[in-house]
Design a protein around this motif. Sequence first.
Motif, PDB file in Angstrom:
ATOM      1  N   ARG A 355      16.240  -2.682  -6.396  1.00  0.00           N
ATOM      2  CA  ARG A 355      15.691  -2.179  -7.783  1.00  0.00           C
ATOM      3  C   ARG A 355      14.897  -3.333  -7.884  1.00  0.00           C
ATOM      4  O   ARG A 355      13.321  -3.113  -8.386  1.00  0.00           O
ATOM      5  N   ALA A 356      13.856  -4.101  -7.218  1.00  0.00           N
ATOM      6  CA  ALA A 356      13.462  -5.552  -6.971  1.00  0.00           C
ATOM      7  C   ALA A 356      11.654  -4.646  -6.377  1.00  0.00           C
ATOM      8  O   ALA A 356      11.270  -4.527  -6.639  1.00  0.00           O
ATOM      9  N   VAL A 357      12.175  -4.114  -5.340  1.00  0.00           N
ATOM     10  CA  VAL A 357      11.577  -2.323  -4.842  1.00  0.00           C
ATOM     11  C   VAL A 357      10.694  -1.615  -5.555  1.00  0.00           C
ATOM     12  O   VAL A 357       9.907  -1.293  -5.553  1.00  0.00           O
ATOM     13  N   ARG A 358      11.932  -1.280  -6.859  1.00  0.00           N
ATOM     14  CA  ARG A 358      11.446   0.065  -7.029  1.00  0.00           C
ATOM     15  C   ARG A 358       9.961  -0.727  -8.335  1.00  0.00           C
ATOM     16  O   ARG A 358       9.822  -0.006  -8.439  1.00  0.00           O
ATOM     17  N   GLU A 359      10.976  -2.012  -8.806  1.00  0.00           N
ATOM     18  CA  GLU A 359      10.472  -2.795  -9.891  1.00  0.00           C
ATOM     19  C   GLU A 359       8.177  -3.042  -9.407  1.00  0.00           C
ATOM     20  O   GLU A 359       7.252  -2.938  -9.669  1.00  0.00           O
ATOM     21  N   ALA A 360       8.387  -3.333  -7.690  1.00  0.00           N
ATOM     22  CA  ALA A 360       7.135  -2.837  -7.339  1.00  0.00           C
ATOM     23  C   ALA A 360       6.607  -1.909  -7.328  1.00  0.00           C
ATOM     24  O   ALA A 360       5.307  -2.492  -7.330  1.00  0.00           O
ATOM     25  N   LEU A 361       7.332  -1.135  -6.721  1.00  0.00           N
ATOM     26  CA  LEU A 361       6.774  -0.369  -7.087  1.00  0.00           C
ATOM     27  C   LEU A 361       6.078   0.938  -8.652  1.00  0.00           C
ATOM     28  O   LEU A 361       4.881   1.052  -8.352  1.00  0.00           O
ATOM     29  N   ASP A 362       7.216   0.771  -9.015  1.00  0.00           N
ATOM     30  CA  ASP A 362       6.850   1.358 -10.233  1.00  0.00           C
ATOM     31  C   ASP A 362       5.128   0.314 -10.553  1.00  0.00           C
ATOM     32  O   ASP A 362       4.546   0.892 -11.129  1.00  0.00           O
ATOM     33  N   ALA A 363       5.188  -0.964 -10.555  1.00  0.00           N
ATOM     34  CA  ALA A 363       3.993  -1.876 -11.015  1.00  0.00           C
ATOM     35  C   ALA A 363       2.853  -0.793  -9.988  1.00  0.00           C
ATOM     36  O   ALA A 363       1.678  -1.134 -10.888  1.00  0.00           O
ATOM     37  N   LEU A 364       2.758  -0.755  -8.973  1.00  0.00           N
ATOM     38  CA  LEU A 364       2.233  -0.764  -8.144  1.00  0.00           C
ATOM     39  C   LEU A 364       1.231   0.611  -8.918  1.00  0.00           C
ATOM     40  O   LEU A 364       0.258   1.638  -8.632  1.00  0.00           O
ATOM     41  N   GLN A 365       1.974   1.889  -8.314  1.00  0.00           N
ATOM     42  CA  GLN A 365       2.301   3.041  -8.992  1.00  0.00           C
ATOM     43  C   GLN A 365       1.133   2.647 -11.110  1.00  0.00           C
ATOM     44  O   GLN A 365       0.386   3.177 -11.528  1.00  0.00           O
ATOM     45  N   ALA A 366       1.604   1.853 -11.241  1.00  0.00           N
ATOM     46  CA  ALA A 366       0.725   1.457 -12.985  1.00  0.00           C
ATOM     47  C   ALA A 366      -0.804   1.451 -12.896  1.00  0.00           C
ATOM     48  O   ALA A 366      -1.729   1.893 -13.684  1.00  0.00           O
ATOM     49  N   ALA A 367      -0.710  -0.102 -11.960  1.00  0.00           N
ATOM     50  CA  ALA A 367      -1.829   0.000 -11.189  1.00  0.00           C
ATOM     51  C   ALA A 367      -2.812   1.382 -10.596  1.00  0.00           C
ATOM     52  O   ALA A 367      -4.209   1.549 -11.006  1.00  0.00           O
ATOM     53  N   ARG A 368      -1.904   1.963  -9.668  1.00  0.00           N
ATOM     54  CA  ARG A 368      -3.041   3.273  -9.460  1.00  0.00           C
ATOM     55  C   ARG A 368      -3.670   4.355 -10.996  1.00  0.00           C
ATOM     56  O   ARG A 368      -4.655   4.622 -10.678  1.00  0.00           O
ATOM     57  N   ASP A 369      -2.493   4.039 -11.415  1.00  0.00           N
ATOM     58  CA  ASP A 369      -3.081   5.239 -12.974  1.00  0.00           C
ATOM     59  C   ASP A 369      -4.115   4.980 -13.490  1.00  0.00           C
ATOM     60  O   ASP A 369      -5.128   5.066 -14.008  1.00  0.00           O
ATOM     61  N   ALA A 370      -4.055   3.498 -14.047  1.00  0.00           N
ATOM     62  CA  ALA A 370      -5.122   2.820 -14.554  1.00  0.00           C
ATOM     63  C   ALA A 370      -6.582   2.424 -13.580  1.00  0.00           C
ATOM     64  O   ALA A 370      -7.425   2.190 -14.326  1.00  0.00           O
ATOM     65  N   ASN A 371      -6.358   1.955 -12.469  1.00  0.00           N
ATOM     66  CA  ASN A 371      -7.280   1.758 -11.425  1.00  0.00           C
ATOM     67  C   ASN A 371      -7.571   2.980 -10.970  1.00  0.00           C
ATOM     68  O   ASN A 371      -8.898   2.544 -10.419  1.00  0.00           O
ATOM     69  N   GLY A 372      -6.857   3.835 -10.343  1.00  0.00           N
ATOM     70  CA  GLY A 372      -7.943   4.540  -8.961  1.00  0.00           C
ATOM     71  C   GLY A 372      -7.344   4.292  -8.184  1.00  0.00           C
ATOM     72  O   GLY A 372      -6.572   3.182  -7.405  1.00  0.00           O
ATOM     73  N   VAL A 373      -7.685   4.744  -7.288  1.00  0.00           N
ATOM     74  CA  VAL A 373      -7.100   4.143  -5.754  1.00  0.00           C
ATOM     75  C   VAL A 373      -7.831   3.205  -5.323  1.00  0.00           C
ATOM     76  O   VAL A 373      -9.576   2.920  -5.688  1.00  0.00           O
ATOM     77  N   THR A 374      -7.414   1.831  -5.046  1.00  0.00           N
ATOM     78  CA  THR A 374      -8.514   0.489  -4.587  1.00  0.00           C
ATOM     79  C   THR A 374      -8.386  -0.040  -2.917  1.00  0.00           C
ATOM     80  O   THR A 374      -7.264   0.840  -2.413  1.00  0.00           O
ATOM     81  N   ASP A 375      -8.284  -0.488  -2.410  1.00  0.00           N
ATOM     82  CA  ASP A 375      -8.787  -1.137  -1.110  1.00  0.00           C
ATOM     83  C   ASP A 375      -8.069  -2.525  -1.286  1.00  0.00           C
ATOM     84  O   ASP A 375      -7.966  -3.079  -0.561  1.00  0.00           O
ATOM     85  N   GLY A 376      -6.781  -2.520  -2.435  1.00  0.00           N
ATOM     86  CA  GLY A 376      -6.292  -3.789  -2.728  1.00  0.00           C
ATOM     87  C   GLY A 376      -5.166  -4.274  -1.416  1.00  0.00           C
ATOM     88  O   GLY A 376      -5.147  -5.595  -0.930  1.00  0.00           O
ATOM     89  N   ARG A 377      -4.548  -3.268  -0.455  1.00  0.00           N
ATOM     90  CA  ARG A 377      -3.999  -3.226   0.792  1.00  0.00           C
ATOM     91  C   ARG A 377      -2.578  -4.125   0.414  1.00  0.00           C
ATOM     92  O   ARG A 377      -2.130  -4.559   0.977  1.00  0.00           O
TER      93      ARG A 377
END
Length: 553
Positions: A355-377
């Motif tokens: 569940r934690a993995v999913r919540e982290a990936l969901d957060a990264l998806q939200a960042a991608r939706d808002a910011n586009g592709v970045t070089d955050g790595r």
Amino acid sequence: MPIADLVFVGASVFTAGEEAPRRADVAVSDGLILAIGTAEEIGELVGAGTRVVEASGRLILPGFQDAHAHPLFAGVELLQCDLTPATDAADCLGIIGEYAAAHPEAEWIQGAGWSMEFFDGGTPTAAALDAVVSDRPVLLSNRDHHGAWVNSRAIELAGLSAHTPDPVDGRIERAADGSPSGTLHEGATNLVECLAPPLDDELAYRGLLRAQEELFALGVTSWQDAWVGAQSGLADSLDVYRRALENGDLRARVVAALWWERDRGVEQLDDMLRRRDAIAVIGAPERLRADTVKIMVDGVAENFTAAMTAPYLDGHGHPTDNSGLSFIDPAVLADAVTRIDAAGMQVHFHALGDRAVREALDALQAARDANGVTDGRHHLAHLQVVAETDVERFAELGAAANLQALWACHEAQLDELTIPFLEPRLVERHYSFGDLQRAGVRLVAGSDWPVSSADPLAAAHVAVNRVGPGSDAEPLGSAAQKLDLATALSAYTAGSAYVNHREHMTGSLAVGLAADLVVLDRDPFAGPTDRIADTRVLSTWIDGECVFERAES
């Protein structure tokens, strides 16, 4: 024709992108790799002042890079009451008693390293501690640093009783009458830690330098410190790194992951940006940067705080009402990650349960939706359980899988305190390295030292065999989750260099890159896989300078 400062002759070399080592000599000049080639080619670069290192029968790799470690704390713990050598509960108590007797001036007895499997239910008691130290408070973190063992004096000073509620991010282990029994989990440890004497700045500094020596001896030339900030009585551990840098004592390459305080909001990002910039103006990014944020999404499975999609089972195999803790509300996490990503900072997640993995990936998806592709790595560490449906999301989101491969085997803490309390389907998903690799996910590697050994070769051994060094246990999980040795070593070199934004200068053996090298006493590719962990580091080099050399036996 240039003349090399240093050459390694008679060796084999291995770097990411290759399936196996190849025979080659290596020349170094001005701290950079000058050439990799045949004996004849390298011989032409040897002059009167060239240092020649005979490496016949040895294997040269890029320096290992630990993408998740806590070196400062590890070094301090080596200087305090160190319980990592203990083999059972009695051994722990003996070490504690000896340490207390040897340090009568210590106001508190502090240290770490006890293993949960030494004690019934993984929860030692204050009464046991009282038998060896009762006149002073005792505070000892366990091996995974998600819990603490305290004596009655510490409980008394903290004012803990049967009426003390559990904090929202932790749990007080209790006796039958509800009184604290001596073990504190997760955020509950803060109830006592806040009273302990501040960590002395000089001790912290000595701890960092001691840790650096330990890591050099294991071939580690670079690391990401996964918890840098104000904690355990230390004003800000970033100041310790800065002092070491300015004094010229920091030889390794370090990325500081600034600790995200889960009881604060996004206003702390401004503080982090100021700290990042204060390090940047020193002008030594090849040695120290502070452009990563560490967020702990959940706890650990052995104390039932890892966030799972299914509830933990009780001792009879029946579901409970506990499925672990999400330390940060998913909506708050998504907002924080989006802002961190937009600010050009990397996010380093602790995500252990599915569940934690999913919540982290969901957060990264939200960042991608808002910011586009970045070089955050951005990268997710630990990954004890990853749902099958989430594996491919890593690659889709450009998220790296930060593997603590040494954990991917049967051992007492896993077998006694975790597996019996999880649904079988979750057990089968443990440390699914092979699935992640086949999905095209970038693999990086770290140790979580001092939670476990910092030895990259021991970790590679487990990644390949799914069995601990020297163990006769069955492999953990299916053969499909094993990695080949080339992949495991590449994760510990080029993979970690990538998430550290240092692949342009380290992580591979290539002309023009920094001569950060490790020389092994043998070629682990040439022997049986169950002997990989027998390999030892002979010497470690940074910028072409030897920072560790093993004494001849």
